[in-house]
Design a protein around this motif. Structure first.
Motif, mmCIF file in Angstrom:
data_model
loop_
_atom_site.group_PDB
_atom_site.id
_atom_site.type_symbol
_atom_site.label_atom_id
_atom_site.label_comp_id
_atom_site.label_asym_id
_atom_site.label_seq_id
_atom_site.Cartn_x
_atom_site.Cartn_y
_atom_site.Cartn_z
ATOM 1 N N CYS A 1 0.829 -1.210 0.000
ATOM 2 C CA CYS A 1 0.000 0.000 0.000
ATOM 3 C C CYS A 1 0.862 1.257 0.000
ATOM 4 N N ILE A 2 1.857 1.281 0.863
ATOM 5 C CA ILE A 2 2.729 2.453 0.953
ATOM 6 C C ILE A 2 3.539 2.601 -0.338
ATOM 7 N N GLY B 1 1.794 4.366 -3.023
ATOM 8 C CA GLY B 1 1.558 5.786 -2.867
ATOM 9 C C GLY B 1 0.532 6.172 -1.826
ATOM 10 N N ASP B 2 -0.064 5.192 -1.155
ATOM 11 C CA ASP B 2 -1.052 5.506 -0.122
ATOM 12 C C ASP B 2 -0.382 6.122 1.101
ATOM 13 N N ARG B 3 -1.030 7.086 1.685
ATOM 14 C CA ARG B 3 -0.596 7.615 2.983
ATOM 15 C C ARG B 3 -1.065 6.629 4.043
ATOM 16 N N HIS B 4 -0.579 6.785 5.263
ATOM 17 C CA HIS B 4 -0.920 5.844 6.335
ATOM 18 C C HIS B 4 -2.424 5.713 6.541
ATOM 19 N N ALA C 1 -4.928 6.317 4.462
ATOM 20 C CA ALA C 1 -5.568 5.661 3.325
ATOM 21 C C ALA C 1 -5.235 4.170 3.288
ATOM 22 N N ALA C 2 -3.988 3.831 3.563
ATOM 23 C CA ALA C 2 -3.578 2.427 3.570
ATOM 24 C C ALA C 2 -4.311 1.661 4.666
ATOM 25 N N LYS D 1 -7.869 1.136 3.613
ATOM 26 C CA LYS D 1 -7.925 0.127 2.545
ATOM 27 C C LYS D 1 -7.812 -1.288 3.124
ATOM 28 N N GLU E 1 -4.584 2.986 11.990
ATOM 29 C CA GLU E 1 -3.277 3.500 11.579
ATOM 30 C C GLU E 1 -2.166 2.929 12.450
#
Length: 81
Positions: free
Chosen positions: A31-32, A35-38, A40-41, A44, A49
């Motif tokens: 995920c990271i 390009g996902d930020r924490h 968003a990841a 998902k 977090e």
């Protein structure tokens, strides 16, 4: 002499990164890396977090990486991502 060899073997085992990650650690890194930020990841993956960060920390430790970016690179090099 054999005791020195035993110590050297032990040090090599400790110094080498583990080449396996859990599926949860791989998902978090993926995920990271995508390009996902924490936040968003975590959303998902359906986790908090703090749980995501714990997975990233454990992945970094297993791969003996200082940063998440370094962990992602190492995971790619050993074909985990």
């Amino acid at each position: 002499m054999s005791s020195i060899a035993k110590v050297v073997r032990t040090l090599h085992e400790v110094a080498e990164p583990q080449l396996e990650l859990t599926p949860a650690q791989i998902q978090a890194l993926r995920c990271i890396a995508g390009g996902d930020r924490h936040a968003a990841a975590a959303a998902k993956l359906g986790i908090s977090e703090s749980a995501l960060k714990a997975r990233l920390v454990s992945a970094r430790e297993r791969l003996m990486a200082r940063t998440t970016s370094e962990a992602i690179q190492k995971a790619k090099e050993i074909k985990l991502l």
